[in-house]
Design a protein around this motif. Structure first.
Motif, PDB file in Angstrom:
ATOM      1  N   MET A   1       0.845  -1.173   0.000  1.00 57.99           N
ATOM      2  CA  MET A   1       0.000   0.000   0.000  1.00 57.99           C
ATOM      3  C   MET A   1       0.897   1.245   0.000  1.00 57.99           C
ATOM      4  SD  MET A   1      -2.881   0.967   2.781  1.00 57.99           S
ATOM      5  CE  MET A   1      -4.243   1.825   2.085  1.00 57.99           C
ATOM      6  N   ILE A   2       0.511   2.218  -0.774  1.00 58.76           N
ATOM      7  CA  ILE A   2       1.252   3.478  -0.848  1.00 58.76           C
ATOM      8  C   ILE A   2       0.393   4.568  -0.225  1.00 58.76           C
ATOM      9  CG2 ILE A   2       2.250   5.184  -2.424  1.00 58.76           C
ATOM     10  CD1 ILE A   2       2.776   2.909  -4.373  1.00 58.76           C
ATOM     11  N   LEU A   3       1.022   5.444   0.561  1.00 57.55           N
ATOM     12  CA  LEU A   3       0.290   6.549   1.170  1.00 57.55           C
ATOM     13  C   LEU A   3      -0.233   7.487   0.087  1.00 57.55           C
ATOM     14  CD1 LEU A   3       2.667   7.519   4.118  1.00 57.55           C
ATOM     15  CD2 LEU A   3       0.648   6.068   4.214  1.00 57.55           C
ATOM     16  N   SER A   4      -1.353   8.141   0.377  1.00 58.33           N
ATOM     17  CA  SER A   4      -1.890   9.110  -0.568  1.00 58.33           C
ATOM     18  C   SER A   4      -0.949  10.317  -0.629  1.00 58.33           C
ATOM     19  CB  SER A   4      -3.287   9.573  -0.131  1.00 58.33           C
ATOM     20  OG  SER A   4      -3.190  10.394   1.010  1.00 58.33           O
ATOM     21  N   GLU A   5      -1.115  11.128  -1.633  1.00 59.70           N
ATOM     22  CA  GLU A   5      -0.268  12.309  -1.796  1.00 59.70           C
ATOM     23  C   GLU A   5      -0.373  13.230  -0.579  1.00 59.70           C
ATOM     24  OE1 GLU A   5       2.616  14.518  -3.601  1.00 59.70           O
ATOM     25  OE2 GLU A   5       1.821  12.610  -4.318  1.00 59.70           O
ATOM     26  N   GLU A   6      -1.584  13.386  -0.033  1.00 61.33           N
ATOM     27  CA  GLU A   6      -1.782  14.239   1.142  1.00 61.33           C
ATOM     28  C   GLU A   6      -1.088  13.662   2.370  1.00 61.33           C
ATOM     29  OE1 GLU A   6      -4.397  13.176  -0.779  1.00 61.33           O
ATOM     30  OE2 GLU A   6      -4.634  15.059  -1.890  1.00 61.33           O
ATOM     31  N   GLN A   7      -1.207  12.345   2.551  1.00 67.00           N
ATOM     32  CA  GLN A   7      -0.541  11.687   3.680  1.00 67.00           C
ATOM     33  C   GLN A   7       0.973  11.802   3.539  1.00 67.00           C
ATOM     34  OE1 GLN A   7      -2.419   7.914   2.919  1.00 67.00           O
ATOM     35  NE2 GLN A   7      -3.437   7.954   4.908  1.00 67.00           N
ATOM     36  N   PHE A   8       1.452  11.585   2.342  1.00 66.71           N
ATOM     37  CA  PHE A   8       2.885  11.660   2.066  1.00 66.71           C
ATOM     38  C   PHE A   8       3.421  13.053   2.400  1.00 66.71           C
ATOM     39  CE2 PHE A   8       6.245  12.540  -1.137  1.00 66.71           C
ATOM     40  CZ  PHE A   8       7.185  11.609  -0.714  1.00 66.71           C
ATOM     41  N   LYS A   9       2.738  14.081   1.946  1.00 63.57           N
ATOM     42  CA  LYS A   9       3.164  15.461   2.223  1.00 63.57           C
ATOM     43  C   LYS A   9       3.103  15.774   3.709  1.00 63.57           C
ATOM     44  CE  LYS A   9       1.935  17.520  -2.221  1.00 63.57           C
ATOM     45  NZ  LYS A   9       1.023  18.452  -2.906  1.00 63.57           N
ATOM     46  N   ALA A  10       2.027  15.345   4.369  1.00 67.81           N
ATOM     47  CA  ALA A  10       1.878  15.611   5.799  1.00 67.81           C
ATOM     48  C   ALA A  10       2.971  14.920   6.606  1.00 67.81           C
ATOM     49  CB  ALA A  10       0.501  15.157   6.284  1.00 67.81           C
ATOM     50  N   LEU A  11       3.328  13.711   6.218  1.00 62.12           N
ATOM     51  CA  LEU A  11       4.378  12.975   6.917  1.00 62.12           C
ATOM     52  C   LEU A  11       5.727  13.655   6.744  1.00 62.12           C
ATOM     53  CD1 LEU A  11       5.161  10.485   8.556  1.00 62.12           C
ATOM     54  CD2 LEU A  11       5.377   9.230   6.411  1.00 62.12           C
ATOM     55  N   ARG A  12       6.052  14.047   5.524  1.00 58.99           N
ATOM     56  CA  ARG A  12       7.326  14.729   5.280  1.00 58.99           C
ATOM     57  C   ARG A  12       7.358  16.097   5.967  1.00 58.99           C
ATOM     58  NH1 ARG A  12      10.178  13.694  -0.182  1.00 58.99           N
ATOM     59  NH2 ARG A  12      11.762  14.576   1.158  1.00 58.99           N
ATOM     60  N   ARG A  13       6.233  16.801   5.975  1.00 58.66           N
ATOM     61  CA  ARG A  13       6.160  18.101   6.636  1.00 58.66           C
ATOM     62  C   ARG A  13       6.368  17.941   8.139  1.00 58.66           C
ATOM     63  NH1 ARG A  13       1.154  19.575   5.406  1.00 58.66           N
ATOM     64  NH2 ARG A  13       1.807  20.281   3.371  1.00 58.66           N
ATOM     65  N   ALA A  14       5.718  16.931   8.726  1.00 61.27           N
ATOM     66  CA  ALA A  14       5.854  16.694  10.165  1.00 61.27           C
ATOM     67  C   ALA A  14       7.296  16.370  10.525  1.00 61.27           C
ATOM     68  CB  ALA A  14       4.934  15.555  10.601  1.00 61.27           C
ATOM     69  N   LYS A  15       7.949  15.565   9.722  1.00 60.66           N
ATOM     70  CA  LYS A  15       9.353  15.226   9.968  1.00 60.66           C
ATOM     71  C   LYS A  15      10.222  16.475   9.916  1.00 60.66           C
ATOM     72  CE  LYS A  15      13.141  12.243   8.429  1.00 60.66           C
ATOM     73  NZ  LYS A  15      14.165  13.254   8.359  1.00 60.66           N
ATOM     74  N   GLY A  16       9.972  17.337   8.950  1.00 61.87           N
ATOM     75  CA  GLY A  16      10.740  18.566   8.823  1.00 61.87           C
ATOM     76  C   GLY A  16      10.484  19.536   9.966  1.00 61.87           C
ATOM     77  N   GLU A  17       9.226  19.689  10.345  1.00 60.46           N
ATOM     78  CA  GLU A  17       8.882  20.601  11.432  1.00 60.46           C
ATOM     79  C   GLU A  17       9.452  20.136  12.761  1.00 60.46           C
ATOM     80  OE1 GLU A  17       4.632  20.870  11.347  1.00 60.46           O
ATOM     81  OE2 GLU A  17       4.623  22.232   9.621  1.00 60.46           O
ATOM     82  N   MET A  18       9.471  18.822  12.966  1.00 56.03           N
ATOM     83  CA  MET A  18      10.010  18.275  14.208  1.00 56.03           C
ATOM     84  C   MET A  18      11.538  18.257  14.196  1.00 56.03           C
ATOM     85  SD  MET A  18       7.300  15.174  14.730  1.00 56.03           S
ATOM     86  CE  MET A  18       7.785  14.690  16.374  1.00 56.03           C
ATOM     87  N   ASN A  19      12.112  18.339  12.999  1.00 58.60           N
ATOM     88  CA  ASN A  19      13.559  18.347  12.824  1.00 58.60           C
ATOM     89  C   ASN A  19      14.225  17.157  13.523  1.00 58.60           C
ATOM     90  OD1 ASN A  19      15.955  19.320  11.791  1.00 58.60           O
ATOM     91  ND2 ASN A  19      16.368  20.592  13.569  1.00 58.60           N
ATOM     92  N   ILE A  20      13.707  15.957  13.215  1.00 54.64           N
ATOM     93  CA  ILE A  20      14.256  14.743  13.806  1.00 54.64           C
ATOM     94  C   ILE A  20      14.629  13.751  12.718  1.00 54.64           C
ATOM     95  CG2 ILE A  20      13.017  14.992  15.979  1.00 54.64           C
ATOM     96  CD1 ILE A  20      11.010  12.947  15.047  1.00 54.64           C
ATOM     97  N   THR A  21      15.389  12.755  13.110  1.00 57.10           N
ATOM     98  CA  THR A  21      15.820  11.734  12.162  1.00 57.10           C
ATOM     99  C   THR A  21      14.677  10.780  11.848  1.00 57.10           C
ATOM    100  OG1 THR A  21      16.524  10.201  13.889  1.00 57.10           O
ATOM    101  CG2 THR A  21      18.163  11.812  13.114  1.00 57.10           C
ATOM    102  N   THR A  22      14.863  10.015  10.816  1.00 62.54           N
ATOM    103  CA  THR A  22      13.879   9.003  10.439  1.00 62.54           C
ATOM    104  C   THR A  22      13.736   7.969  11.552  1.00 62.54           C
ATOM    105  OG1 THR A  22      14.398   9.319   8.103  1.00 62.54           O
ATOM    106  CG2 THR A  22      13.281   7.276   8.693  1.00 62.54           C
ATOM    107  N   ILE A  23      14.850   7.612  12.168  1.00 62.09           N
ATOM    108  CA  ILE A  23      14.818   6.621  13.250  1.00 62.09           C
ATOM    109  C   ILE A  23      14.000   7.138  14.431  1.00 62.09           C
ATOM    110  CG2 ILE A  23      16.234   5.385  14.936  1.00 62.09           C
ATOM    111  CD1 ILE A  23      18.468   5.355  12.776  1.00 62.09           C
ATOM    112  N   ALA A  24      14.227   8.391  14.811  1.00 64.09           N
ATOM    113  CA  ALA A  24      13.489   8.977  15.934  1.00 64.09           C
ATOM    114  C   ALA A  24      12.005   9.108  15.610  1.00 64.09           C
ATOM    115  CB  ALA A  24      14.071  10.330  16.298  1.00 64.09           C
ATOM    116  N   LEU A  25      11.686   9.493  14.389  1.00 59.40           N
ATOM    117  CA  LEU A  25      10.287   9.623  13.993  1.00 59.40           C
ATOM    118  C   LEU A  25       9.607   8.262  13.952  1.00 59.40           C
ATOM    119  CD1 LEU A  25       7.950  11.414  13.158  1.00 59.40           C
ATOM    120  CD2 LEU A  25       8.754  11.254  10.801  1.00 59.40           C
TER     121      LEU A  25
END
Length: 64
Positions: A1-25
């Protein structure tokens, strides 16, 4: 299953806003770092992991 475009953007945005690594997220969300890395690249993940990520995204939106 692939995330929708909105989910994908929200996930990447959240990672950037939190400024954390992939492992921590991944630990924060409750999925493996490999699954999260695949989701962040737009690759397929299991439907269970997609559900976990989606629930986490909804929780993040409700907390704002």
């Amino acid at each position: 299953m692939i995330l929708s475009e909105e989910q994908f953007k929200a996930l990447r945005r959240a990672k950037g806003e939190m400024n954390i690594t992939t492992i921590a997220l991944a630990k924060e969300i409750g999925v493996s770092r490999f699954s999260l890395a695949r989701a962040l690249k737009g690759q397929g993940i299991t439907s269970n992991n997609a559900k976990i990520i989606n629930n986490w995204l909804i929780t993040q939106l409700l907390e704002k």
